[in-house]
Design a protein around this motif. Sequence first.
Motif, PDB file in Angstrom:
ATOM      1  N   LEU A  28       0.880  -1.097  -0.101  1.00 12.86           N
ATOM      2  CA  LEU A  28      -0.026   0.093  -0.009  1.00 12.86           C
ATOM      3  C   LEU A  28       0.994   1.183   0.083  1.00 12.86           C
ATOM      4  O   LEU A  28       0.677   2.415  -0.637  1.00 12.86           O
ATOM      5  CB  LEU A  28      -0.885   0.013   1.119  1.00 12.86           C
ATOM      6  CG  LEU A  28      -2.110  -1.131   1.056  1.00 12.86           C
ATOM      7  CD1 LEU A  28      -2.745  -1.002   2.457  1.00 12.86           C
ATOM      8  CD2 LEU A  28      -3.148  -0.903   0.071  1.00 12.86           C
ATOM      9  N   ASP A  29       1.896   1.118   0.606  1.00 16.70           N
ATOM     10  CA  ASP A  29       2.797   2.441   0.776  1.00 16.70           C
ATOM     11  C   ASP A  29       3.712   2.669  -0.715  1.00 16.70           C
ATOM     12  O   ASP A  29       3.583   3.707  -1.003  1.00 16.70           O
ATOM     13  CB  ASP A  29       3.796   1.931   1.892  1.00 16.70           C
ATOM     14  CG  ASP A  29       4.810   3.360   2.045  1.00 16.70           C
ATOM     15  OD1 ASP A  29       4.317   4.324   2.498  1.00 16.70           O
ATOM     16  OD2 ASP A  29       6.173   3.374   1.586  1.00 16.70           O
ATOM     17  N   ALA A  30       3.894   1.376  -1.118  1.00 21.00           N
ATOM     18  CA  ALA A  30       4.458   1.592  -2.492  1.00 21.00           C
ATOM     19  C   ALA A  30       3.548   2.260  -3.295  1.00 21.00           C
ATOM     20  O   ALA A  30       3.774   2.887  -4.336  1.00 21.00           O
ATOM     21  CB  ALA A  30       5.109   0.423  -2.990  1.00 21.00           C
ATOM     22  N   GLU A  67      -7.207  -1.908  -9.701  1.00 18.43           N
ATOM     23  CA  GLU A  67      -8.434  -1.191  -9.179  1.00 18.43           C
ATOM     24  C   GLU A  67      -8.641  -1.331  -7.531  1.00 18.43           C
ATOM     25  O   GLU A  67      -8.702  -0.760  -6.743  1.00 18.43           O
ATOM     26  CB  GLU A  67      -9.792  -1.573  -9.479  1.00 18.43           C
ATOM     27  CG  GLU A  67     -11.088  -0.604  -9.302  1.00 18.43           C
ATOM     28  CD  GLU A  67     -12.148  -1.117 -10.128  1.00 18.43           C
ATOM     29  OE1 GLU A  67     -13.203  -1.133  -9.515  1.00 18.43           O
ATOM     30  OE2 GLU A  67     -12.082  -1.354 -11.234  1.00 18.43           O
ATOM     31  N   ALA A  68      -8.477  -2.707  -7.133  1.00 18.96           N
ATOM     32  CA  ALA A  68      -8.636  -3.169  -5.842  1.00 18.96           C
ATOM     33  C   ALA A  68      -7.469  -2.581  -4.941  1.00 18.96           C
ATOM     34  O   ALA A  68      -7.620  -2.152  -3.919  1.00 18.96           O
ATOM     35  CB  ALA A  68      -8.679  -4.661  -5.620  1.00 18.96           C
ATOM     36  N   LEU A  69      -6.203  -2.413  -5.326  1.00 21.42           N
ATOM     37  CA  LEU A  69      -5.200  -1.948  -4.903  1.00 21.42           C
ATOM     38  C   LEU A  69      -5.378  -0.422  -4.513  1.00 21.42           C
ATOM     39  O   LEU A  69      -4.955   0.111  -3.483  1.00 21.42           O
ATOM     40  CB  LEU A  69      -3.991  -2.220  -5.595  1.00 21.42           C
ATOM     41  CG  LEU A  69      -2.432  -1.671  -5.072  1.00 21.42           C
ATOM     42  CD1 LEU A  69      -2.524  -2.220  -3.819  1.00 21.42           C
ATOM     43  CD2 LEU A  69      -1.393  -1.936  -6.046  1.00 21.42           C
ATOM     44  N   VAL A  74      -7.032   4.214  -0.770  1.00 14.03           N
ATOM     45  CA  VAL A  74      -7.928   5.222  -0.487  1.00 14.03           C
ATOM     46  C   VAL A  74      -8.264   5.039   1.035  1.00 14.03           C
ATOM     47  O   VAL A  74      -8.653   6.130   1.804  1.00 14.03           O
ATOM     48  CB  VAL A  74      -9.066   5.457  -1.565  1.00 14.03           C
ATOM     49  CG1 VAL A  74     -10.003   6.391  -1.154  1.00 14.03           C
ATOM     50  CG2 VAL A  74      -8.208   5.834  -2.808  1.00 14.03           C
ATOM     51  N   ARG A  75      -8.738   3.746   1.078  1.00 19.81           N
ATOM     52  CA  ARG A  75      -9.414   3.380   2.553  1.00 19.81           C
ATOM     53  C   ARG A  75      -8.458   3.642   3.500  1.00 19.81           C
ATOM     54  O   ARG A  75      -8.859   3.860   4.456  1.00 19.81           O
ATOM     55  CB  ARG A  75      -9.947   2.000   2.303  1.00 19.81           C
ATOM     56  CG  ARG A  75     -11.084   1.602   1.473  1.00 19.81           C
ATOM     57  CD  ARG A  75     -11.840   0.264   1.724  1.00 19.81           C
ATOM     58  NE  ARG A  75     -12.803  -0.121   0.780  1.00 19.81           N
ATOM     59  CZ  ARG A  75     -12.717  -0.816  -0.313  1.00 19.81           C
ATOM     60  NH1 ARG A  75     -11.595  -1.282  -0.558  1.00 19.81           N
ATOM     61  NH2 ARG A  75     -13.991  -0.861  -1.140  1.00 19.81           N
ATOM     62  N   HIS A 139     -18.620   7.770  -3.792  1.00 17.65           N
ATOM     63  CA  HIS A 139     -19.260   7.122  -2.666  1.00 17.65           C
ATOM     64  C   HIS A 139     -18.839   7.059  -1.272  1.00 17.65           C
ATOM     65  O   HIS A 139     -19.318   7.310  -0.280  1.00 17.65           O
ATOM     66  CB  HIS A 139     -19.817   5.770  -3.205  1.00 17.65           C
ATOM     67  CG  HIS A 139     -20.600   5.047  -1.964  1.00 17.65           C
ATOM     68  ND1 HIS A 139     -20.097   4.301  -1.068  1.00 17.65           N
ATOM     69  CD2 HIS A 139     -22.044   5.121  -1.808  1.00 17.65           C
ATOM     70  CE1 HIS A 139     -21.218   3.469  -0.661  1.00 17.65           C
ATOM     71  NE2 HIS A 139     -22.300   4.016  -0.862  1.00 17.65           N
ATOM     72  N   GLU A 140     -17.418   6.940  -1.360  1.00 15.88           N
ATOM     73  CA  GLU A 140     -16.654   6.487  -0.095  1.00 15.88           C
ATOM     74  C   GLU A 140     -16.092   7.703   0.443  1.00 15.88           C
ATOM     75  O   GLU A 140     -15.542   7.712   1.744  1.00 15.88           O
ATOM     76  CB  GLU A 140     -15.688   5.596  -0.459  1.00 15.88           C
ATOM     77  CG  GLU A 140     -16.063   4.026  -0.804  1.00 15.88           C
ATOM     78  CD  GLU A 140     -17.053   3.508   0.100  1.00 15.88           C
ATOM     79  OE1 GLU A 140     -16.453   3.581   1.302  1.00 15.88           O
ATOM     80  OE2 GLU A 140     -17.933   2.477  -0.120  1.00 15.88           O
ATOM     81  N   VAL A 141     -15.575   8.791  -0.318  1.00 18.19           N
ATOM     82  CA  VAL A 141     -14.959  10.094  -0.101  1.00 18.19           C
ATOM     83  C   VAL A 141     -15.559  11.180  -0.004  1.00 18.19           C
ATOM     84  O   VAL A 141     -15.792  11.969   0.805  1.00 18.19           O
ATOM     85  CB  VAL A 141     -13.576  10.162  -0.640  1.00 18.19           C
ATOM     86  CG1 VAL A 141     -12.689  11.334  -0.221  1.00 18.19           C
ATOM     87  CG2 VAL A 141     -12.701   8.905  -0.551  1.00 18.19           C
ATOM     88  N   THR A 142     -16.006  11.526  -1.339  1.00 17.48           N
ATOM     89  CA  THR A 142     -16.734  12.784  -1.529  1.00 17.48           C
ATOM     90  C   THR A 142     -17.952  13.141  -0.787  1.00 17.48           C
ATOM     91  O   THR A 142     -18.332  14.089   0.092  1.00 17.48           O
ATOM     92  CB  THR A 142     -17.218  13.002  -2.994  1.00 17.48           C
ATOM     93  OG1 THR A 142     -15.899  12.948  -3.876  1.00 17.48           O
ATOM     94  CG2 THR A 142     -17.620  14.337  -3.346  1.00 17.48           C
TER      95      THR A 142
END
Length: 233
Positions: A28-30, A67-69, A74-75, A139-142
């Motif tokens: 995730l960091d990379a 896309e899953a990555l 973002v999560r 949906h998840e952020v905005t």
Amino acid sequence: MPTVSPPSSAYTAHRRVRRKEARPGELLDAALSLFVEKGYAATKVEQVAARAGVSKGTLFLYFPSKEALFKAVVRTDIIARFAVWNEEFEQFQGSTTDMLRYCYSSWWEHIGATRASGIIKLVLSEAGNFPEITQFYQHEVTAPGQELIRRVLQRGMDCGEFRPLDLDYAVYAVLAPIVFLTFCKHSPGACLPAALVFSPQTYLDAQLDILLQGLRALPAHSAALPATPLLCS
């Protein structure tokens, strides 16, 4: 030379377990770094795996697609903050003016000043090309972000600190400085004159002061702004 005993099998197994458990975080960091550097379209899963020091096959054990990555990034780096911010909203005891000031400073500390702010620019720049990513981010952020700002502004109206507002549009007045600051951070030459020594915190303070001139409710007997913000519990 002294003989060095090889590590025990238990020690070796322990190191393997720790390394395996660390891999999702390293990936995730990379991925965050590469998404911010290259954008979504130009980032390849092979590059993410290489930067994390694992094989592409290992990456797919944890994240079945780019896309899953991206969604996991973002999560982890943005969406996780909303639970904290909503809890802080419920517990906040000061004025709504103070709450808005805290909203800006907290956003800058945890998102704006970090690499995660590059995700915001990425989405704004590439939204038209990746509708699935755009829908997820909306949906998840905005939507949760706008809802939190609506609650803050509604709080100010309910206690008489702010004048009546059209919240469908007022939320964008609060968001606009954040969007501009995001682009300033990641595209400074396009947004700011080269001679300006830019202070993000000074900018946010100035924007908030201007914003509050339009938000505050005026006393019926005076055109002056209230000297002391009202307190809401």
